[in-house]
Write a protein that holds these residues in place. Structure first.
Motif, PDB file in Angstrom:
ATOM      1  N   MET A   1       0.847  -1.281  -0.068  1.00 52.54           N
ATOM      2  CA  MET A   1      -0.162   0.026  -0.039  1.00 52.54           C
ATOM      3  C   MET A   1       0.802   1.239  -0.012  1.00 52.54           C
ATOM      4  O   MET A   1       1.642   1.195   0.732  1.00 52.54           O
ATOM      5  N   THR A   2       0.776   2.073  -0.955  1.00 53.67           N
ATOM      6  CA  THR A   2       1.400   3.253  -0.990  1.00 53.67           C
ATOM      7  C   THR A   2       0.888   4.378  -0.131  1.00 53.67           C
ATOM      8  O   THR A   2      -0.306   4.714  -0.254  1.00 53.67           O
ATOM      9  N   ALA A   3       1.793   5.040   0.771  1.00 53.45           N
ATOM     10  CA  ALA A   3       1.152   6.017   1.602  1.00 53.45           C
ATOM     11  C   ALA A   3       1.041   7.106   1.016  1.00 53.45           C
ATOM     12  O   ALA A   3       1.989   7.698  -0.005  1.00 53.45           O
ATOM     13  N   ARG A   4       0.109   8.189   1.183  1.00 51.86           N
ATOM     14  CA  ARG A   4       0.007   9.304   0.413  1.00 51.86           C
ATOM     15  C   ARG A   4      -0.845  10.213   1.354  1.00 51.86           C
ATOM     16  O   ARG A   4      -1.534   9.752   2.153  1.00 51.86           O
ATOM     17  N   THR A   5      -0.575  11.549   1.122  1.00 55.91           N
ATOM     18  CA  THR A   5      -1.181  12.706   1.890  1.00 55.91           C
ATOM     19  C   THR A   5      -1.698  13.685   0.883  1.00 55.91           C
ATOM     20  O   THR A   5      -0.766  14.740   0.569  1.00 55.91           O
ATOM     21  N   GLU A   6      -2.774  13.650   0.295  1.00 52.81           N
ATOM     22  CA  GLU A   6      -3.290  14.430  -0.630  1.00 52.81           C
ATOM     23  C   GLU A   6      -4.310  15.346  -0.318  1.00 52.81           C
ATOM     24  O   GLU A   6      -4.767  16.244  -1.021  1.00 52.81           O
ATOM     25  N   ARG A   7      -5.055  14.885   0.846  1.00 54.15           N
ATOM     26  CA  ARG A   7      -6.227  15.411   1.264  1.00 54.15           C
ATOM     27  C   ARG A   7      -6.143  16.162   2.469  1.00 54.15           C
ATOM     28  O   ARG A   7      -5.096  15.836   3.480  1.00 54.15           O
ATOM     29  N   ASP A   8      -7.221  17.111   2.807  1.00 52.96           N
ATOM     30  CA  ASP A   8      -6.885  17.640   4.099  1.00 52.96           C
ATOM     31  C   ASP A   8      -7.453  17.019   5.390  1.00 52.96           C
ATOM     32  O   ASP A   8      -6.493  17.142   6.700  1.00 52.96           O
ATOM     33  N   VAL A   9      -8.548  16.163   5.334  1.00 52.88           N
ATOM     34  CA  VAL A   9      -8.855  15.576   6.508  1.00 52.88           C
ATOM     35  C   VAL A   9      -9.521  14.179   6.210  1.00 52.88           C
ATOM     36  O   VAL A   9     -10.178  14.348   5.315  1.00 52.88           O
ATOM     37  N   ALA A  10      -9.276  13.196   6.874  1.00 47.10           N
ATOM     38  CA  ALA A  10     -10.267  12.012   6.865  1.00 47.10           C
ATOM     39  C   ALA A  10     -11.089  12.047   8.086  1.00 47.10           C
ATOM     40  O   ALA A  10     -10.776  11.959   9.204  1.00 47.10           O
ATOM     41  N   VAL A  11     -12.357  11.883   7.679  1.00 46.69           N
ATOM     42  CA  VAL A  11     -13.498  11.544   8.637  1.00 46.69           C
ATOM     43  C   VAL A  11     -13.857  10.296   8.766  1.00 46.69           C
ATOM     44  O   VAL A  11     -14.478   9.879   7.565  1.00 46.69           O
ATOM     45  N   ILE A  12     -13.603   9.618  10.052  1.00 50.38           N
ATOM     46  CA  ILE A  12     -13.713   8.273   9.968  1.00 50.38           C
ATOM     47  C   ILE A  12     -14.948   8.028  11.009  1.00 50.38           C
ATOM     48  O   ILE A  12     -14.933   8.116  12.023  1.00 50.38           O
ATOM     49  N   GLY A  13     -15.915   7.389  10.335  1.00 54.58           N
ATOM     50  CA  GLY A  13     -17.278   7.462  11.215  1.00 54.58           C
ATOM     51  C   GLY A  13     -18.383   8.498  10.246  1.00 54.58           C
ATOM     52  O   GLY A  13     -18.158   9.694  10.581  1.00 54.58           O
ATOM     53  N   ASN A  14     -19.212   7.972   9.492  1.00 51.74           N
ATOM     54  CA  ASN A  14     -20.050   8.858   8.932  1.00 51.74           C
ATOM     55  C   ASN A  14     -21.413   8.700   9.151  1.00 51.74           C
ATOM     56  O   ASN A  14     -22.365   8.835   8.445  1.00 51.74           O
ATOM     57  N   GLY A  15     -21.936   8.716  10.644  1.00 46.21           N
ATOM     58  CA  GLY A  15     -23.163   8.764  10.942  1.00 46.21           C
ATOM     59  C   GLY A  15     -23.654  10.056  10.831  1.00 46.21           C
ATOM     60  O   GLY A  15     -23.189  11.100  10.123  1.00 46.21           O
TER      61      GLY A  15
END
Length: 333
Positions: A1-15
């Protein structure tokens, strides 16, 4: 798996709350990765907003952003899932789920072991308030992490505040205001309104009376903070004993009409405990002196004494060193 940081925020949990957070961030121009064990939730967000990208794999979602924001009802489930993530380099972890202070401390310790800066958040508003003027969220933990992401976090509303480097501080406010005040107060109010309705009181009258009482309650809340912080429970107004008598009268009236009034019963029980501890002539806020579980027994057993300032009928201050109150410990943190 290639590590990448392209986005500002990862929201984990979308309730409900996680989705509201993701929407507010995306609408403010931030690039959001959405992940949820139920992949359909993330897909819905991605279909609504061009700034949101759905990611079905947790590790890839975490790798995609500098800030990892988790939003789930269970701390245990969140951190059990995050154990699968191996690379935390360059990340900040922000947890927004409701927790106890002990859970917040455990989360901070977990993050420290992983070498990741950690922030704990207390959301003191409803999902629909996120991103609006009513959005209100408190943060505690790593101050540098807060400074780094403050601009992004501001998208959640104008009332974002960092309260302490003590990681459990935001959680403590959450438990205090949401659990200790909002839930208890609203439950008591529902009981009272049901009783008043049964007695034929109109909604208009209740609304007007409620507005007046809320003003007094706000003033009382400020006084409570000052009294408990300063340890001064003197009063030249209604004493704790007056409130005890009034509470008992109200409780008897509601019970005789067939209402349980369980919240009021608990309040009266606490007032009686304070009165039995010799605090009857103190202010209502002297309840703090008996707030800790079995405080009188524990302090008596340890042989500790704490003088409590009171005021007699003439207004003179004195020390109640001969009363049970003199053995009480300080209020819990």
């Amino acid at each position: 798996m290639t590590a990448r940081t392209e986005r500002d925020v990862a929201v984990i949990g979308n309730g409900l709350m996680g989705s509201s957070i993701a929407r507010a961030l995306a609408r403010s121009g931030w690039k959001v990765t959405a992940y949820d064990p139920d992949a359909a939730r993330a897909q819905v967000l991605a279909s609504e907003l061009p700034g949101v990208e759905a990611e079905p794999d947790l590790e890839t979602a975490v790798a995609s952003a500098r800030l990892v924001l988790t939003c789930a009802p269970s701390y245990e489930a969140v951190f059990r899932s995050l154990e699968r993530v191996k690379d935390w380099n360059g990340k900040t972890l922000l947890n927004t789920g409701t927790s106890s202070t002990e859970e917040a401390e455990k989360a901070g310790a977990w993050a420290a072991e992983k070498g990741v800066p950690y922030l704990d958040a207390a959301i003191l508003c409803f999902p629909q308030d996120i991103g609006t003027e009513r959005g209100y969220v408190l943060f505690s933990g790593n101050r540098d992490a807060w400074a780094q992401h403050e601009e992004l976090i501001a998208a959640l509303g104008p009332a974002m505040r960092f309260v302490s480097e003590q990681v459990q501080a935001a959680s403590a406010v959450d438990l205090t205001i949401v659990g200790g005040v909002y839930v208890a107060a609203l439950a008591a109010y529902v009981d009272a309104v049901a009783y008043a309705h049964h007695q034929g009181v109109s909604g208009d009258v209740l609304d007007e009376a409620t507005d007046k009482v809320l003003v007094a309650l706000k003033d009382g809340a400020r006084e409570a903070v000052m009294a408990i912080s300063g340890g001064d429970f003197t009063t030249d107004q209604a004493t704790l004993s007056v409130f005890t008598h009034g509470g008992e009268t109200c409780l008897d009236g509601m019970r005789s009409a067939g209402f349980h009034a369980n919240v009021l019963e608990a309040a009266v029980r606490n007032l009686k405990a304070a009165e039995a501890a010799g605090l009857g002539r103190s202010s209502f806020y002297a309840l703090a002196q008996v707030a800790a579980e079995d405080s009188v027994h524990r302090q008596n057993k340890q042989g500790m004494a704490m003088p409590v300032r009171d005021r007699d009928a003439t207004g003179d201050h004195r020390l109640l060193t001969d009363s049970p109150a003199a053995t009480l410990g300080s209020a819990p943190r």
